[in-house]
Design a protein around this motif. Structure first.
Motif, short mmCIF file in Angstrom:
data_model
loop_
_atom_site.label_atom_id
_atom_site.label_comp_id
_atom_site.label_asym_id
_atom_site.label_seq_id
_atom_site.Cartn_x
_atom_site.Cartn_y
_atom_site.Cartn_z
N ILE A 280 4.66 -4.03 0.49
CA ILE A 280 4.30 -3.93 1.92
C ILE A 280 5.33 -4.65 2.78
CG2 ILE A 280 2.59 -4.60 3.64
CD1 ILE A 280 0.43 -4.11 1.52
N ALA A 281 5.70 -5.87 2.36
CA ALA A 281 6.70 -6.62 3.12
C ALA A 281 8.02 -5.86 3.18
CB ALA A 281 6.90 -8.00 2.50
N GLY A 282 8.43 -5.29 2.06
CA GLY A 282 9.67 -4.53 2.04
C GLY A 282 9.61 -3.31 2.93
N GLY A 283 8.47 -2.59 2.88
CA GLY A 283 8.31 -1.41 3.71
C GLY A 283 8.36 -1.74 5.20
N PHE A 284 7.67 -2.79 5.58
CA PHE A 284 7.68 -3.19 6.99
C PHE A 284 9.07 -3.67 7.42
CE2 PHE A 284 2.86 -4.16 7.11
CZ PHE A 284 2.61 -2.89 7.62
N ALA A 285 9.75 -4.42 6.57
CA ALA A 285 11.08 -4.94 6.92
C ALA A 285 12.07 -3.80 7.10
CB ALA A 285 11.57 -5.91 5.85
N ILE A 286 12.06 -2.84 6.19
CA ILE A 286 12.97 -1.70 6.30
C ILE A 286 12.62 -0.86 7.53
CG2 ILE A 286 13.70 0.46 5.21
CD1 ILE A 286 13.25 -0.95 2.50
N GLY A 287 11.32 -0.61 7.73
CA GLY A 287 10.90 0.16 8.90
C GLY A 287 11.28 -0.51 10.20
N ALA A 288 11.12 -1.84 10.25
CA ALA A 288 11.49 -2.58 11.46
C ALA A 288 12.98 -2.45 11.73
CB ALA A 288 11.10 -4.05 11.31
N SER A 289 13.79 -2.56 10.69
CA SER A 289 15.24 -2.46 10.86
C SER A 289 15.65 -1.10 11.41
CB SER A 289 15.95 -2.72 9.52
OG SER A 289 15.63 -4.01 9.02
N MET A 290 15.10 -0.03 10.81
CA MET A 290 15.46 1.31 11.26
C MET A 290 15.02 1.55 12.71
SD MET A 290 17.00 2.43 8.62
CE MET A 290 17.43 0.70 8.33
N THR A 291 13.83 1.05 13.04
CA THR A 291 13.30 1.25 14.40
C THR A 291 14.14 0.52 15.44
OG1 THR A 291 11.08 1.45 13.46
CG2 THR A 291 11.24 1.08 15.81
N ALA A 319 9.93 3.92 4.03
CA ALA A 319 9.34 2.61 4.34
C ALA A 319 7.84 2.71 4.56
CB ALA A 319 10.02 2.01 5.57
N SER A 320 7.40 3.79 5.21
CA SER A 320 5.97 3.98 5.44
C SER A 320 5.21 4.09 4.13
CB SER A 320 5.75 5.23 6.29
OG SER A 320 4.37 5.51 6.44
N ALA A 321 5.75 4.86 3.18
CA ALA A 321 5.10 4.99 1.88
C ALA A 321 5.03 3.65 1.16
CB ALA A 321 5.84 6.01 1.03
N MET A 322 6.08 2.85 1.29
CA MET A 322 6.11 1.54 0.63
C MET A 322 5.00 0.62 1.11
SD MET A 322 10.22 0.76 0.56
CE MET A 322 9.97 -0.93 0.01
N SER A 323 4.54 0.81 2.33
CA SER A 323 3.47 -0.05 2.85
C SER A 323 2.09 0.57 2.67
CB SER A 323 3.71 -0.36 4.33
OG SER A 323 3.80 0.82 5.10
N VAL A 324 1.97 1.88 2.85
CA VAL A 324 0.65 2.52 2.82
C VAL A 324 0.08 2.57 1.40
CG1 VAL A 324 -0.58 4.69 3.17
CG2 VAL A 324 1.05 3.88 4.90
N VAL A 325 0.90 2.95 0.42
CA VAL A 325 0.39 3.12 -0.95
C VAL A 325 -0.14 1.81 -1.53
CG1 VAL A 325 1.03 3.73 -3.32
CG2 VAL A 325 1.81 5.16 -1.40
N PRO A 326 0.61 0.70 -1.50
CA PRO A 326 0.05 -0.55 -2.03
C PRO A 326 -1.17 -1.05 -1.25
CG PRO A 326 2.43 -0.70 -1.83
CD PRO A 326 2.01 0.53 -1.11
N PHE A 327 -1.22 -0.76 0.04
CA PHE A 327 -2.37 -1.16 0.84
C PHE A 327 -3.65 -0.55 0.29
CE2 PHE A 327 -5.13 0.30 4.35
CZ PHE A 327 -5.67 -0.92 4.71
N ARG A 328 -3.61 0.73 -0.04
CA ARG A 328 -4.80 1.37 -0.61
C ARG A 328 -5.16 0.78 -1.96
NH1 ARG A 328 -2.90 7.45 1.22
NH2 ARG A 328 -3.52 7.23 3.41
N THR A 329 -4.14 0.41 -2.72
CA THR A 329 -4.39 -0.24 -4.01
C THR A 329 -5.10 -1.58 -3.82
OG1 THR A 329 -2.43 0.83 -4.96
CG2 THR A 329 -3.32 -1.10 -6.12
N ILE A 330 -4.67 -2.34 -2.81
CA ILE A 330 -5.29 -3.63 -2.53
C ILE A 330 -6.77 -3.45 -2.24
CG2 ILE A 330 -5.39 -5.52 -0.84
CD1 ILE A 330 -2.35 -5.29 -0.61
#
Length: 396
Positions: A280-291, A319-330
């Motif tokens: 999740i942290a990686g997905g958000f960090a990458i998404g933030a950078s691109m945005t 990046a979105s997939a990197m955050s959404v998929v683990p979130f559902r697992t949590i």
């Protein structure tokens, strides 16, 4: 490579998700065409369309989640897809846009039962070390449907009236019902007979408050959706202001979906090699950078090559997939089977609230400063969520 294959029943569930998710988007273009070209609807009608599609998840979703917890999961999956088929077929009879929007609202209300039931089914049919993979494949199916279904709906409109597309889509939902019938019984009635729905909703909220990891996950995902919807509706004007054509706009939006599919498939081929919050942290960090890069390009009038521009949106999808998929697992790991429906529905309601509020804030920022400023603001919010997720890297 994973050593524990997904069960036959889970594979059947994912196969049934194909037509179920496809039905969510197949007639999306047809609804727009009917409103714009047949009924010549005013712009505010399209705003009401967005409300009709999203509001049920906020208003009805929490109640639907409680009912999902009280019913057999397979039964909910069948009834929700059957109800969606009926409501979609009813769109064929809509005489004007007010009736059409009312039916869209009712269809979304029925649909609020489907996602919590699907998450409950995945939880029931997987071991903990399989859930990241299962959610990865599920997310890939969902993202693929968002690309392929509207495109196919547009192709149908070459030969068919929009109303006929509604009937085809109703048949797709019925196909999902037929495929779900192949599943075994999943879940039983679990709630106490004397417990009312409001008490059950409050019980779900107490569960979230009582589990810091779960509370943090829901708040982070809400922040992520909030950040995304800051700029999501501004992609078209950003593309225009950077001097790109409508074709580039279409390719950029397709790149987001393709990136989401690719990222989800990567997660779907691995077990939990990293902790969920690290993903999740990686997905958000990458998404933030691109945005931020996209926003700074507009603010500083720095030209981007068209290939780089499209690629940035593809990386956003990953990046979105990197955050959404683990979130559902949590959620599936942290919540007991008798509460998975209401917690999932609560999460959907929070995310929908972001959908219904963030675009207006983003538009206000764009009007006050610039379109790029809204992208930068969204990136900063996402960066904050990434930092918070990193502090929880040892959890989950």
């Amino acid at each position: 490579m994973p050593t524990n294959p997904l069960s036959r029943d889970l594979r059947r569930l994912l196969a049934a998700q194909l037509p179920a998710d496809f039905a969510d988007w197949l007639d999306f273009v047809a609804i727009g065409a009917l409103l714009a070209y047949v009924w010549q609807a005013e712009p505010f009608v399209f705003a009401l369309l967005a409300v009709s599609m999203g509001a049920p998840y906020l208003l009805i979703g929490p109640f639907a989640g409680v009912l999902v917890d009280r019913m057999a999961t397979r039964q909910v999956l069948i009834l929700s897809n059957l109800g969606r088929a009926v409501m979609t077929a009813a769109l064929f009879l809509a005489p004007d846009w007010p009736v059409l929007l009312a039916l869209v609202f009712c269809r979304s209300a029925v649909d609020t039962f489907y996602t919590p039931a699907k998450q409950a089914a995945i939880q029931a049919l997987t071991e903990p070390d399989q859930r990241n993979r299962a959610n990865g494949f599920s997310h890939a199916i969902n993202q693929s449907s968002k690309i392929a279904a509207p495109a196919l709906g547009g192709v149908f409109l070459i030969w068919l009236a929009p109303q006929m597309v509604f009937l085809i889509n109703a048949l797709v939902s019925l196909l999902a019902v037929v495929m779900i019938l192949r599943l075994p019984a999943i879940g039983v009635t679990r709630a106490a007979p004397d417990e009312n729905i409001l008490h059950s909703i409050r019980d779900g909220m107490r569960t979230v408050r009582g589990k810091p990891v779960l509370r943090a996950a829901l708040l982070m995902m809400a922040a992520g959706y909030f950040a995304m919807f800051f700029y999501d509706t501004l992609i078209a004007p950003l593309t225009r202001d950077l001097g790109f054509s409508q074709t580039v706009l279409g390719l950029s939006l397709a790149a987001v979906g393709a990136g989401g599919v690719a990222g989800a498939l990567v997660l779907g081929t691995t077990n939990r090699a990293l902790r969920p919050f690290v993903w999740i942290a990686g997905g958000f960090a990458i998404g933030a950078s691109m945005t931020v890069i996209l926003g700074m390009s507009e603010v500083t009038s720095t030209p981007l090559h068209v290939i780089l521009y499209i690629a940035l949106f593809g990386i956003l999808g990953i990046a979105s997939a990197m955050s959404v998929v683990p979130f559902r697992t949590i959620i599936q790991d942290a919540v007991s089977p008798d509460q998975i429906g209401r917690i999932t529905a609560l999460s959907e309601a929070i995310n929908t609230f972001a959908l219904l509020t963030a675009p207006f804030i983003g538009a206000a920022i764009a009007a006050t400063f610039s379109i790029g400023a809204a992208f930068i603001a969204g990136g900063l919010v996402m960066c904050g969520a990434a930092i918070r997720a990193l502090t929880l890297r040892d959890q989950g």
